[in-house]
Write an enzyme that holds these catalytic residues in place. Structure first.
Site, PDB file in Angstrom:
ATOM      1  N   ASP A 151     -11.544  20.365   7.629  1.00  0.00           N
ATOM      2  CA  ASP A 151     -11.942  19.478   6.548  1.00  0.00           C
ATOM      3  C   ASP A 151     -10.715  18.621   6.218  1.00  0.00           C
ATOM      4  OD1 ASP A 151     -13.419  18.500   4.218  1.00  0.00           O
ATOM      5  OD2 ASP A 151     -11.965  19.676   3.080  1.00  0.00           O
ATOM      6  N   LYS A 152     -10.914  17.378   5.799  1.00  0.00           N
ATOM      7  CA  LYS A 152      -9.756  16.509   5.537  1.00  0.00           C
ATOM      8  C   LYS A 152      -9.121  16.792   4.180  1.00  0.00           C
ATOM      9  CE  LYS A 152      -9.995  12.228   4.026  1.00  0.00           C
ATOM     10  NZ  LYS A 152      -9.018  12.182   2.906  1.00  0.00           N
ATOM     11  N   GLY A 166     -16.104  13.382   4.459  1.00  0.00           N
ATOM     12  CA  GLY A 166     -17.102  12.507   3.858  1.00  0.00           C
ATOM     13  C   GLY A 166     -16.559  11.122   3.599  1.00  0.00           C
TER      14      GLY A 166
END
Length: 689
Positions: free
Chosen positions: A384-385, A535
């Protein structure tokens, strides 16, 4: 976090012999029962019991040896040591050794038979029982030869082997017990009038305030409300450096205070504290099933049945070829003893105990053993970033001076103006100036420009920090391609104006962790691909991916789509780990072959993960892979040793070399079996090196 406790009604009783019926050591697989302190106490009692039984049995064995006709002949003391009824005396003393020294094995036999799960205790108990019963029958008049001295030495060596083995197990579990003992027993409770009184930590409740003096341990989790100090959290999180804690910062129970006093307000107590959850996670990991352990248990079961079958076959074969019953019986007893799957029963649980404790002390909390074992096979890690590869906060990434201004001067002027603003962009600029150790004065006549920025007088200069929209609105042209370049990367750009003339631009974005680059380099060296899931917009994802050198990324992914992206990579035939910290990462963590949660993340993410990274450091993902591979190697080494030596030992015990004068006695067989157990225990502990 899961905090499954095994109550008194659930806990399987562990006998003085210290083994469950499946051959697992209580210090390894059984360590989860009860609290850490009581478990350590029980384990210590079992070690003391074996030590006591060994020394008593050894002392009683000396007269049995001196009364043995063969020993007397070897020493040339037949006339000096023989006396009327000496055979009965030898039988009586040997019987005491059999019932007292052999009792742990006899009790284990009854438990295994009761569970219809014969194992090592069954083999040992049958071997010593057959030897004692036959010798006693001979002593009472049956034609034959007693071998009481072989019986007592066999029991002595078995007790010694168990004692040494259990001490090794105790060492393997000590790291977890050290965690339990980190919490102090008393605390300085702050009274309403500001005074303090010493109270038991168990009596503390959330909302109370506690004073922690220099050198003391923090009694429970909370938030600092007064003072500042540096804390040592190395035993809890694996973080080797001291961490600074001031007003508003969280402190963890069990960490050691530095050289300043501080007061904190209690946030969590008892089983809600970080340390309690760590201990619960470690025990849960030791309790969870392991594919390798299942294999070892099946192998131990088959070895038990094989030993019983080969033992009976050995007895029958020697009788058929014309050997005496005493010789044939001795061969059968030796086969049963030497084939005990003792080492096999410990091969995996000891490695599990060591690796789990080692990982916990390094800030890696294993919640699922099977997933941890799969980590050595990983081919792709998806990160995940936000909050994982990045810090999850705005920070300055690019400084673009216009018209000859220096970078540091541009940041200093902007920080001076923004120091009066609480906007996240302003906070990021001020933080950048502080990190560069730039000094800046407070602005004058600060004025907010709604939705566009702010303006003020800084050192007599009329400055504004504004958005691109302000420039468009006022028709201000930049003419610098660098600004458009960073804007195309999805970064937030603000402009510094002096008298409405651009003198520079500052780009901000979610700051990439410095550790992320090293983490990806480590994974690449292990042959593992790294990808990112976010996202954020395509431009932002592309910038982060190019900056870090990722193998791929998924951008503009909605929360409910993250699990689908993980499946998409899995369907390409790759074994995938997912690393994240948010609520929207939970489904993806569950779908992945190995779910890894960043410890600073949400409880939902942690609950969904197989492994938790306490330090929120992406480099620990590579550490997991390395530890999983090392753990597997130790398991395989132990399994090979525990089973492989039987290929040679069982035929020797059966007497295949008897025509050449090579015969193993039951005592020597017990020595070889005990040695194999000790080797397995020592090899497991070498995982630390």
């Amino acid at each position: 976090m899961n905090d499954r406790r095994v109550g008194p009604s659930e806990a399987e009783p562990v006998g003085a012999h210290g083994h469950h019926s499946d051959g697992q050591s209580p210090g390894a697989a059984g360590h989860q029962h009860g609290s850490g302190a009581s478990q350590g106490h029980d384990h210590g009692q079992m070690i003391a019991d074996f030590r006591r039984r060994f020394w008593v049995s050894l002392a009683l064995s000396l007269p049995v040896l001196l009364l043995a006709p063969m020993i007397q002949r070897l020493l040339g003391l037949e006339e000096a040591l023989a006396f009327p009824a000496d055979g009965y005396v030898q039988a009586l003393i040997a019987s005491v050794v059999f019932f007292y020294g052999g009792w742990p094995f006899l009790r284990g036999f009854f438990r295994e038979v009761g569970k219809r799960s014969p194992g090592m205790m069954t083999l040992i108990a049958m071997a010593i029982s057959v030897a004692w019963a036959y010798s006693t029958a001979v002593a009472l008049g049956l034609a034959g030869q007693v071998f009481y001295w072989e019986l007592v030495t066999l029991i002595d060596i078995m007790l010694l082997g168990h004692w040494i083995e259990m001490r090794s197990v105790m060492g393997a579990s000590r790291a977890l017990e050290a965690l339990v003992q980190l919490m102090p027993s008393t605390a300085h409770l702050v009274q309403d009038d500001g005074s303090t009184r010493e109270v038991a930590v168990a009596s503390l409740v959330a909302g109370q305030r506690v004073l922690v003096k220099p050198g003391e341990k923090v009694p429970t989790d909370g938030v600092v409300v007064e003072g500042q100090s540096s804390l040592d959290q190395s035993m809890l999180t694996g973080e080797s450096r001291l961490v600074e804690r001031g007003v508003g910062d969280e402190v963890i129970g069990g960490s050691v205070n530095g050289d300043s006093s501080f007061t904190f307000e209690i946030a969590r107590t008892g089983e809600e504290t970080y340390l309690s959850q760590v201990v619960a996670m470690v025990r849960e990991a030791q309790e969870s099933r392991s594919r390798t352990q299942d294999l070892a248990n099946r192998a131990a079961s088959w070895l038990t049945y094989t030993a019983l079958g080969v033992g009976l076959l050995t007895l029958a074969t020697w009788l058929v070829v014309g050997q005496g019953f005493d010789f044939a019986l001795e061969r059968m007893v030796t086969v049963m003893v030497i084939a005990c799957p003792h080492a096999l029963g410990l091969a995996v649980p000891l490695v599990v105990a060591v690796s789990t404790a080692l990982s916990a002390s390094s800030g890696l909390l294993i919640r699922d053993r099977s997933a941890f074992e799969r980590a050595r096979e990983l081919q792709t890690v998806i990160f995940d970033k936000t909050g994982t590869l990045t810090e999850g906060r705005f920070g300055v990434t690019d400084v673009i001076p216009i018209g000859g201004l220096e970078e540091d001067e541009l940041v200093r002027l902007a920080a001076s103006l923004e120091s009066q603003s609480e906007h996240p962009i302003a906070a990021g600029i001020v933080r950048a100036a502080e990190e560069r150790q730039l000094e800046f004065a407070a602005p004058k006549n600060f004025t907010a420009i709604p939705g566009k920025g702010a303006g003020a007088l800084v050192e007599g200069r009329s400055l504004k920090v504004v958005s691109p929209g302000y420039l468009r609105e006022h028709g201000v042209e930049l003419g610098d391609p660098r600004v458009q370049q960073v804007a195309d990367q999805g970064k937030t750009v603000v402009h510094l104006l002096e008298d409405d003339r651009p003198i520079g631009a500052i780009a901000l974005a979610d700051v990439i962790r410095e550790e992320s680059r090293e983490a990806l380099a480590r994974l690449e060296s292990l042959g593992i691909r790294s990808m990112m899931l976010t996202g954020d917009a395509e431009a932002v994802a592309r910038w982060v991916s190019e900056d870090l050198g990722l193998d791929g990324y998924f951008a503009e992914v909605l929360p409910h789509e993250k699990a689908e992206k993980v499946r998409e990579v899995q369907e390409s035939g790759r074994i995938v780990a997912m690393t994240g910290d948010g609520v929207n990462d939970a489904p993806a963590l569950t779908v992945a072959d190995v779910g890894i949660a960043i410890g600073a993340g949400t409880d939902v993410a942690i609950e969904s993960a197989d492994i938790v990274l306490v330090r929120s450091d992406p480099r620990d993902v590579a550490s997991i892979v390395a530890l999983a591979a090392a753990t597997y190697r130790k398991m395989v080494q132990n399994l090979w040793w525990a089973t492989g030596y039987n290929i040679v030992a069982i035929p020797l015990a059966a007497g295949v070399l008897q025509p050449w004068g090579i015969v193993l006695s039951p005592a020597l067989g017990a020595g070889l079996m005990s040695l194999s157990t000790v080797i397995v225990a020592v090899n497991a502990r070498l995982l630390r090196s």
